[in-house]
Design an enzyme around this catalytic site. Structure first.
Site, mmCIF file in Angstrom:
data_model
loop_
_atom_site.group_PDB
_atom_site.id
_atom_site.type_symbol
_atom_site.label_atom_id
_atom_site.label_comp_id
_atom_site.label_asym_id
_atom_site.label_seq_id
_atom_site.Cartn_x
_atom_site.Cartn_y
_atom_site.Cartn_z
ATOM 1 N N ASN A 1 8.101 -10.271 -6.451
ATOM 2 C CA ASN A 1 6.664 -10.482 -6.515
ATOM 3 C C ASN A 1 6.257 -11.923 -6.783
ATOM 4 O OD1 ASN A 1 5.277 -7.872 -6.085
ATOM 5 N ND2 ASN A 1 6.754 -7.247 -7.638
ATOM 6 N N THR B 1 0.826 -1.200 0.000
ATOM 7 C CA THR B 1 0.000 0.000 0.000
ATOM 8 C C THR B 1 0.859 1.248 0.000
ATOM 9 O OG1 THR B 1 -1.679 -1.174 1.179
ATOM 10 C CG2 THR B 1 -1.615 1.211 1.494
#
Lengths: 384, 384
Positions: free
Chosen positions: A379, A177
């Site tokens: 990722n 975030t």
């Protein structure tokens, strides 16, 4: 840092690595507060609660945790986010409605409320004017803290705007975030603050494109204590200071894109409209083919034209002009580059891609970073 | 392969590796031909010329080269593409207007027309009913040839539809193009052929999403020789055979996505409309965060919900339902997965992601592949 605000950050054991993970930012009482939140349809519980509280009026504090996003956690998540504002309010002696809340971290796991509760109590007792502990506690996968302070001086008077942010360009594991907390001692109205925040975010944060994904938890808060006495005529300069802080934080976010080795400013001009220029800039900035070429500093300009061409914007390819910094790449749709010079620009940590479509006066700028092995390594690594 | 068509493929020295790079597909005379081309604003010269010729009427042949895309090559490129149709027409004894043209390979480099000319002459003299040389000559970075043949039988009569394609899911270096050549001996009108081609492409090729990039050169041709005598009542079955060939080729393209280890069918249901379902499916299929999680078989479902949430489609996250094949992942917006079982599905070479938004009756399906180190290795490698 800024008169009228105190900060705290403590380690409550939410993060497995024992780093600070609960933080509070407190004004001396309720003050004008503006905020923007993720546009994602799937929103975390703290976003729902913080939006309610910001819309209800002034805030006196913001409580946050890292290490757990409190997202996709259903009714329990909402209850937990409300409990966080209640606990912080109790510790500070203000109504829960006057407390904002934010979370960042893993998705789909309930908050460990016993630890959160102990952390909030500890943080409420540790508030101080310096923000180093706060700044450390909001981080997750960031390489380091991201802060910027701007001041406006008129004679002996000083107005300060300070901001800190977390987030590795929205590209970290579990949709890291972007959270930003800005404070100022300017003496302003809530309406002025809302306008400045919206315009500022549109011109800075909304220009940052790492991979096109947006988090369920993104939030930016701007609180104004009013502790600095100043004339209303200073407001344009204060807006400029807010913009400076947002601009600096947004650039720090993209530069910290995980695995990013290059940051590119994509400047599109000559589009039929600003909206068209934005569509072209976004298509280029989110193209995996463009971004992988960036990672190896390969001046493969056909990919840039190809990405521009699929943005749904009308232009004539025979009028296209492309430059990397000051190096001409395409003129009238034809390649003209000196390849070693083009490669040298792309090998730099930061450079500008200038694309003129020759189809109007619309223009737009976005910032993006490359997509290389580090992005995949980070990722694709299995959550643990 | 199909009565009424002959094929040739030769090595003309356009590719550095000496592989076949010029090919011709010829009917016995002008026959109904339908085609679809890239929607990119930036189009290669052969796309401009082929579109003109297809719109002007029947085609008797298609000439193509690999190793050079003849894209971003300006007026010279257009002249070269026209010259290719003229040279092929001369070799076959038909008007240049009756010849389609296609190219694939590096962008921004003029065609070596001396080699192209020799190649076309050689190919025109080497036409035969078998298509093995043709199929080999259209390839670039493909792992191997992609072909599919479907037949419709009524009594002793057989109608055949055969197709071959090149392209590694649009994700190869220099924006590898998808070129497809389909032929049938069905006896049909140009209008019927256009409708079948458009509907077929919408239901197959347009469902394949590798990285969202589209080439400047993409083209699909379908020619019908009329050599098979059949009743008009057979047309629906013939359309079914065309669809079967397109479906098979589209799946081969995504499976050959360079570096792809996993293919996922993304089935979105319960959207407010089909268009909304498509937007959600595309957001998921093009999300770098989803695709990197796919590459490590990490059931990080928050990324799928996050991608769905930013598609601009209204839904209530508390009604979302997600399954990987038959394994429940999310119910009413909350995670319910058995992680080893979820991981086992994602470790398979092909699986289905089923997302129900609980917000209506709209549905859509797309196919995509993962994004791992191989993708970066291939696409970040410096052109040479």
């Amino acid at each position: 840092v800024v008169p009228g605000f105190r900060f705290a950050g403590v380690a409550a054991g939410i993060k497995k690595n024992g780093k600070p993970d609960v933080a509070i930012l407190a004004a001396d009482g309720p003050v004008p507060t503006a905020a923007v939140f993720t546009q994602n349809r799937v929103v975390a519980a703290p976003v729902v609660v913080a939006r309610e509280h910001v819309e209800a009026g002034k805030l006196a504090a913001i409580v946050m945790n890292s290490g757990n996003a409190n997202a996709c956690t259903g009714k329990q998540g909402l209850a937990d986010a409300r409990a966080m504002t209640r606990l912080a309010g109790a510790g500070l002696g203000v109504d829960a409605k006057r407390v904002g809340v934010a979370s960042t971290g893993v998705i789909g796991v309930p908050l460990p409320m016993d630890r959160v509760e102990r952390g909030i109590a500890a943080a409420a007792g540790a508030l101080r004017p310096g923000w180093d502990d706060f700044v450390a506690a909001i981080l997750t996968t960031d390489k380091g803290p991201k802060t910027h302070v701007a001041t406006v001086r008129v004679g002996h008077r000083v107005v300060t705007v300070a901001g800190c942010a977390k987030g590795a360009g929205m590209i970290a594991p579990n949709m890291a975030t972007t959270l930003s907390f800005l404070v100022t001692d300017a003496d302003v109205t809530p309406a002025w603050l809302r306008g400045v925040t919206k315009r500022g975010v549109d011109a800075t944060y909304n220009r940052v494109l790492v991979d096109g994904d947006t988090s369920t938890n993104d939030a930016l808060f701007l609180m104004a204590s009013g502790a600095a006495a100043h004339k209303p005529s200073l407001l344009p300069k204060i807006e400029g200071a807010v913009r400076e802080v947002m601009d600096a934080l947004a650039r720090l976010l993209v530069a910290d894109g995980e695995g990013a080795a290059h940051v590119a400013e994509i400047r599109v001009t000559g589009a039929p409209s600003d909206r068209g220029a934005e569509a072209v800039a976004r298509a280029i900035a989110t193209s995996p083919l463009v971004k992988t070429a960036m990672s190896s500093a390969d001046p493969n300009w056909g990919r840039i034209l190809g990405a521009a061409g699929r943005a749904g914007v009308k232009f004539d390819q025979d009028r296209v002009r492309l430059d990397f910094d000051e190096v001409p790449i395409v003129r009238r749709g034809l390649g003209v580059m000196d390849e070693p010079r083009a490669h040298a620009v792309m090998a730099k940590p930061a450079y500008t891609v200038r694309l003129d479509l020759g189809a109007g006066r619309g223009s737009w700028v976005v910032w993006t970073c490359d997509l290389g092995h580090e992005y995949v390594r980070i990722n694709a690594s299995y959550r643990s």
